[in-house]
Design an enzyme around this catalytic site. Structure first.
Site, mmCIF file in Angstrom:
data_model
loop_
_atom_site.group_PDB
_atom_site.id
_atom_site.type_symbol
_atom_site.label_atom_id
_atom_site.label_comp_id
_atom_site.label_asym_id
_atom_site.label_seq_id
_atom_site.Cartn_x
_atom_site.Cartn_y
_atom_site.Cartn_z
ATOM 1 N N ARG A 1 -2.316 -6.221 -8.303
ATOM 2 C CA ARG A 1 -1.267 -7.190 -8.006
ATOM 3 C C ARG A 1 -1.140 -8.252 -9.084
ATOM 4 O O ARG A 1 -0.067 -8.607 -9.506
ATOM 5 C CB ARG A 1 -1.533 -7.862 -6.663
ATOM 6 C CG ARG A 1 -1.115 -7.020 -5.503
ATOM 7 C CD ARG A 1 -1.747 -7.475 -4.244
ATOM 8 N NE ARG A 1 -3.170 -7.181 -4.254
ATOM 9 C CZ ARG A 1 -3.936 -7.192 -3.175
ATOM 10 N NH1 ARG A 1 -3.444 -7.507 -2.013
ATOM 11 N NH2 ARG A 1 -5.210 -6.885 -3.268
ATOM 12 N N LYS B 1 -17.516 -6.758 4.475
ATOM 13 C CA LYS B 1 -16.411 -7.298 5.278
ATOM 14 C C LYS B 1 -16.691 -6.929 6.725
ATOM 15 O O LYS B 1 -16.627 -5.747 7.075
ATOM 16 C CB LYS B 1 -15.085 -6.633 4.872
ATOM 17 C CG LYS B 1 -14.450 -7.184 3.621
ATOM 18 C CD LYS B 1 -13.040 -6.599 3.490
ATOM 19 C CE LYS B 1 -12.403 -6.899 2.154
ATOM 20 N NZ LYS B 1 -11.103 -6.262 1.984
ATOM 21 N N HIS C 1 0.832 -1.210 0.000
ATOM 22 C CA HIS C 1 0.000 0.000 0.000
ATOM 23 C C HIS C 1 0.872 1.267 0.000
ATOM 24 O O HIS C 1 0.590 2.213 -0.732
ATOM 25 C CB HIS C 1 -0.869 0.052 1.262
ATOM 26 C CG HIS C 1 -1.902 -1.029 1.389
ATOM 27 N ND1 HIS C 1 -2.033 -1.781 2.526
ATOM 28 C CD2 HIS C 1 -2.852 -1.482 0.534
ATOM 29 C CE1 HIS C 1 -3.035 -2.637 2.383
ATOM 30 N NE2 HIS C 1 -3.539 -2.490 1.175
ATOM 31 N N SER D 1 -2.842 -7.475 3.154
ATOM 32 C CA SER D 1 -2.951 -7.354 4.615
ATOM 33 C C SER D 1 -3.176 -8.726 5.236
ATOM 34 O O SER D 1 -2.634 -9.028 6.299
ATOM 35 C CB SER D 1 -4.111 -6.430 4.984
ATOM 36 O OG SER D 1 -3.880 -5.142 4.476
#
Ligand code: ADP
Length: 169
Positions: A90, A41, A17, A128
């Protein structure tokens, strides 16, 4: 003045990040890194306010601000007078979902466009969740998390595992 919003969970912020934040700060006049509290979430390891604190500890760049938002990013961007969303990519697996989100956001707010920054090679596998998983197993986190927050993450996981008897976050 070109303002960009970089939305995400940042639970917690990783070196992946940070890399995107720095690159976005070079490309735009102002970058608002926004912790989005997503109804899909639930929970998370850190509260939204704690996530912001961890980001403040990790990165101080003049044109980068931190915020938290509980609504739709398309509305938030309008409120802030921003017409760019920043996303990191990514892998191809990120691509499909992110392009779909970009289209939805432009549909909701036609002046809003999404700019993708490809992940730096060494952070391609980093999320994360990966960082938290490694922290649970006491792995060396120097290449995954900003060093300023490594102890905070370890301490939080210790507290949580005491409280929840192994429940996963
Ligand atoms: P995650 O929990 O997977 O790290 P976030 O919601 O916190 O996800 O991510 C916010 C944004 O940052 C997303 O656009 C995501 O694609 C991007 N991102 C996350 N990790 C990286 C990384 N290692 N390299 C590049 N972009 C990343």
């Amino acid at each position: 003045m070109k303002t960009a919003i970089y939305p995400g969970s940042f639970d917690p912020v990783t070196l992946g990040h940070i890399n995107i934040i720095k690159r976005a700060a070079q490309a735009f006049d102002k970058v608002i890194v926004c912790v989005m509290v997503n109804s899909g979430k639930n929970g998370g390891l850190f509260t939204p306010e704690e996530r912001i604190e961890l980001m403040r500890k990790s990165i101080q760049v003049e044109n980068v601000e931190f915020d938290v938002n509980y609504g739709l990013v398309a509305d938030y961007a309008k409120e802030k007078g921003a017409n760019i969303l920043v996303k990191g990519l990514r892998a191809m697996s990120d691509f499909e979902q992110e392009v779909q989100m970009a289209m939805v956001n432009t549909k909701l707010n036609p002046s809003l466009d999404t700019v993708f920054f490809p992940s730096t090679e060494k952070y391609t596998y980093l999320s994360s969740s990966v960082a938290k998983e490694l922290a649970r197993y006491h792995a060396n986190l120097d290449e995954f998390l900003p060093r300023e927050i490594i102890d905070d993450v370890k301490n939080k996981l210790d507290i949580r595992s005491d409280e929840c008897n192994g429940r996963q976050y």
